[in-house]
Design an enzyme around this catalytic site. Structure first.
Site, short mmCIF file in Angstrom:
data_model
loop_
_atom_site.label_atom_id
_atom_site.label_comp_id
_atom_site.label_asym_id
_atom_site.label_seq_id
_atom_site.Cartn_x
_atom_site.Cartn_y
_atom_site.Cartn_z
N ASP A 163 -4.40 -2.59 -8.41
CA ASP A 163 -3.65 -2.43 -7.21
C ASP A 163 -3.79 -4.12 -6.81
O ASP A 163 -4.88 -4.56 -6.63
CB ASP A 163 -4.24 -1.63 -6.39
CG ASP A 163 -3.58 -1.40 -5.35
OD1 ASP A 163 -2.35 -2.35 -4.97
OD2 ASP A 163 -3.66 -0.38 -4.17
N ASP B 37 3.12 -2.48 -7.67
CA ASP B 37 1.98 -3.27 -7.83
C ASP B 37 0.70 -2.26 -8.27
O ASP B 37 -0.36 -2.73 -8.36
CB ASP B 37 1.52 -3.94 -6.42
CG ASP B 37 0.98 -2.98 -5.52
OD1 ASP B 37 1.23 -1.73 -5.32
OD2 ASP B 37 0.12 -3.37 -4.59
N GLU B 38 0.83 -1.21 -8.82
CA GLU B 38 -0.12 -0.21 -9.03
C GLU B 38 -0.08 0.75 -10.15
O GLU B 38 0.92 1.01 -10.39
CB GLU B 38 -0.20 0.50 -7.92
CG GLU B 38 -1.53 1.13 -7.17
CD GLU B 38 -1.38 2.08 -6.12
OE1 GLU B 38 -2.17 3.25 -6.14
OE2 GLU B 38 -0.55 1.76 -5.07
P1 TTP Z 1 0.29 -1.25 -1.38
O1 TTP Z 1 -0.48 -1.28 -2.64
O2 TTP Z 1 -0.10 -0.04 -0.70
O3 TTP Z 1 -0.16 -2.29 -0.10
P2 TTP Z 1 -0.56 -3.69 -0.57
O4 TTP Z 1 -0.46 -4.15 -1.85
O5 TTP Z 1 0.65 -4.73 0.34
O6 TTP Z 1 -1.76 -4.12 0.05
P3 TTP Z 1 -3.29 -3.86 -0.30
O7 TTP Z 1 -3.14 -3.27 -1.68
O8 TTP Z 1 -4.04 -5.05 -0.76
O9 TTP Z 1 -3.78 -2.95 0.66
O10 TTP Z 1 1.80 -1.36 -1.45
C1 TTP Z 1 2.34 -2.14 -2.44
C2 TTP Z 1 3.66 -2.92 -2.05
O11 TTP Z 1 4.60 -1.89 -1.57
C3 TTP Z 1 3.47 -3.46 -0.59
O12 TTP Z 1 3.09 -4.99 -0.81
C4 TTP Z 1 4.70 -3.50 0.15
C5 TTP Z 1 5.44 -2.18 -0.41
N1 TTP Z 1 5.06 -1.03 0.66
C6 TTP Z 1 6.13 -0.90 1.54
O13 TTP Z 1 7.37 -1.25 1.54
N2 TTP Z 1 5.99 0.12 2.72
C7 TTP Z 1 4.83 0.86 2.76
O14 TTP Z 1 4.65 1.53 4.00
C8 TTP Z 1 3.66 0.54 1.73
C9 TTP Z 1 2.50 1.10 2.11
C10 TTP Z 1 4.06 -0.48 0.93
MG MG Z 2 -1.51 -3.19 -3.31
#
Ligand code: TTP
Ligand code: MG
Length: 353
Positions: free
Chosen positions: A8, A103-104
Site C-alpha cells: 500500500d 496504490d494497493e
Molecule cells: P489510500 O491508500 O487509502 O490512502 P493513501 O495512499 O493516500 O494514504 P496511506 O495509504 O498512506 O494512508 O488511498 C489511495 C489513494 O486513493 C489516495 O492517495 C487518494 C485516493 N482516495 C480518494 O480519492 N478518496 C478517498 O476517500 C480515499 C480513502 C482515497
Molecule cells: Mg495508500
C-alpha cells in the site's frame, strides 16, 4: 502455508505530486477539489494529517484545520502511470496479483523463488524498487493470509513493513481492535462495543453458534478472522465483469422524471467507486438496471456509448419505458474490459524520450 504480501503506497496521490514538485516535500499538502466548489480531500501528506486533515473530508474543513494546506488538483493519468509501473515490478515476483485500487495490491508469493523464498525480503526489495524507479514510498504487510497481510501493511506505515509469521498469529490477535476486521464498520463496531467487545481477543470468547445467531453469515467470518484465519485466495482482477452502484428507494418512484432526478447522485457515487478501480481495466458498455415495484427487472445496455450522465439518463428512460411501472431500484455502471497483458515498460516506452 501461503505467503502473502500486501503493498500500500504512502499518501499515494500526494507522494506522486511531491515527487514531481520536490519543493513540496515536508509540507502540508493535499490533493482534492477546491473548497469553493464543495470539493473533498482525496488524500494528504502525513504532515497535513498531524492537523487532523483526512481523506474524504470537505476541503473547507481541511483548510480550517490547516490554513497552510497546499491544495493540488488530481492528475489521475499520472497516478495511473505510477500504478502501472508498480505492477511491472510486482510481476517480476509473481503473476498472482490482486489489485485493490491504484496504490494497493495483494501478491501471492508462496511459490516465488526470489530471495530464497523469503517473503519479507521480497517485500523489502519491492519497496526499494518502487522508491528507486517511481520515486514514491510504499508500506508492506507480510503474512500467511490476506487479512493479516493487510493489517500488517498499516502497522509500520509510512515507509515500513511488518511481518506476521504463522507462529506469531496466536499472540498477535488478542490485542487487535475488532475495527481491523474487514467488514466491521461503524454499525457492527457499535453493536460489538455494546457487548463489551473491543478486541479480537474479546471476540474469541464467543462461540461460533453465538456469533452466527447475532450476525448471521458474517458471524462465521468474524469467528475465523478474530483468530487470524482467512482462506480467501488472491484473485487476479480478471474475474470482475462490471462495476456498478445501485439504490433501493424507501418509496417507489412514480415516473421517469422522478428517476432522472436521482441519477446525478447515483452517478457521483459511481464515479467515486471508479477512482478506486485498478489501472488494468477499461470501461466497456454502460448499463442501467431497473427493478420495478413488482420486482420485475430489466437492464438496458448499449456498447459504444460514453459513460456520461447523459448516456445513463437515456438508458434509464428507455429501460423504464419498456414497462412503465413505479420503480423500486435503479442501478448504473459499466461492463469492464481487460486488455491483453501489456508490459507497462513497453507502454511507457512509447512516451519515453
Ligand atoms: P489510500 O491508500 O487509502 O490512502 P493513501 O495512499 O493516500 O494514504 P496511506 O495509504 O498512506 O494512508 O488511498 C489511495 C489513494 O486513493 C489516495 O492517495 C487518494 C485516493 N482516495 C480518494 O480519492 N478518496 C478517498 O476517500 C480515499 C480513502 C482515497
Ligand atoms: Mg495508500
Amino acid at each position: 502455508m501461503a505467503k502473502i504480501i500486501h503493498i500500500d503506497c504512502d499518501s499515494f496521490f500526494v507522494s506522486v505530486e511531491v515527487r514531481d514538485q520536490p519543493q513540496l516535500r515536508g509540507k502540508a499538502v493535499a490533493v482534492g477539489g477546491s473548497s469553493d466548489r464543495r470539493g473533498v480531500i482525496a488524500t494528504c501528506s502525513y504532515e497535513a494529517r498531524r492537523y487532523g486533515v483526512r481523506s474524504a473530508m470537505a476541503t473547507a474543513t481541511a483548510l480550517r484545520l490547516c490554513p497552510n494546506l497546499i491544495l493540488l488538483p488530481a492528475r489521475f493519468e499520472t497516478y495511473r502511470q505510477a500504478s502501472q509501473q508498480m505492477h511491472g515490478i510486482f510481476r517480476d515476483y509473481t503473476s498472482l496479483i490482486e489489485p485493490l485500487s491504484l496504490d494497493e495490491a495483494f501478491l501471492d508469493v508462496s511459490h516465488s523463488p526470489h530471495c530464497r523464498g523469503s517473503a519479507s525480503l521480497m517485500a523489502a526489495e519491492i519497496r526499494q524498487r518502487i522508491e528507486a524507479d517511481i520515486g514514491i514510498t510504499a508500506s508492506a504487510g507480510i503474512a500467511p493470509n490476506k487479512f493479516l497481510a493487510k493489517v500488517g501493511s498499516d502497522w509500520n506505515k509510512p515507509n515500513g513493513q511488518f511481518v506476521i509469521t504463522p507462529d506469531k498469529i496466536n499472540a498477535f490477535m488478542p490485542d487487535l481492535p475488532v475495527t481491523n476486521i474487514f467488514g466491521v464498520g461503524k454499525v457492527t463496531a457499535e453493536k460489538l462495543a455494546g457487548l463489551g467487545v473491543k478486541t479480537c481477543g474479546d471476540l474469541q470468547a464467543f462461540s461460533l453458534p453465538e456469533l452466527q445467531l447475532m450476525f448471521g453469515k458474517f458471524g462465521k467470518r468474524m469467528y475465523e478472522l478474530c483468530r487470524g484465519h482467512d482462506e480467501r485466495p488472491v484473485r487476479t482482477s480478471r474475474q470482475r465483469k462490471s462495476l456498478s452502484v445501485e439504490r433501493t428507494f424507501s418509496q417507489d418512484l412514480p415516473n421517469i422524471e422522478s428517476c432522472l432526478q436521482l441519477l446525478p447522485e447515483l452517478y457521483d457515487k459511481w464515479q467515486e467507486r471508479l477512482k478506486k478501480l485498478s489501472n488494468e481495466v477499461e470501461l466497456g458498455a454502460p448499463f442501467v438496471k431497473i427493478k420495478f415495484y413488482d420486482f420485475k427487472q430489466t437492464t438496458m445496455v448499449q456498447s459504444g456509448l460514453p459513460a456520461t450522465l447523459e448516456s445513463f439518463n437515456s438508458l434509464c428512460s428507455q429501460a423504464i419505458q419498456r414497462m412503465n411501472k413505479p420503480v423500486r431500484l435503479i442501478g448504473l455502471g459499466c461492463r469492464l474490459k481487460y486488455p491483453k497483458e501489456t508490459a507497462p515498460e513497453q507502454q511507457l516506452s512509447l512516451f519515453a524520450e
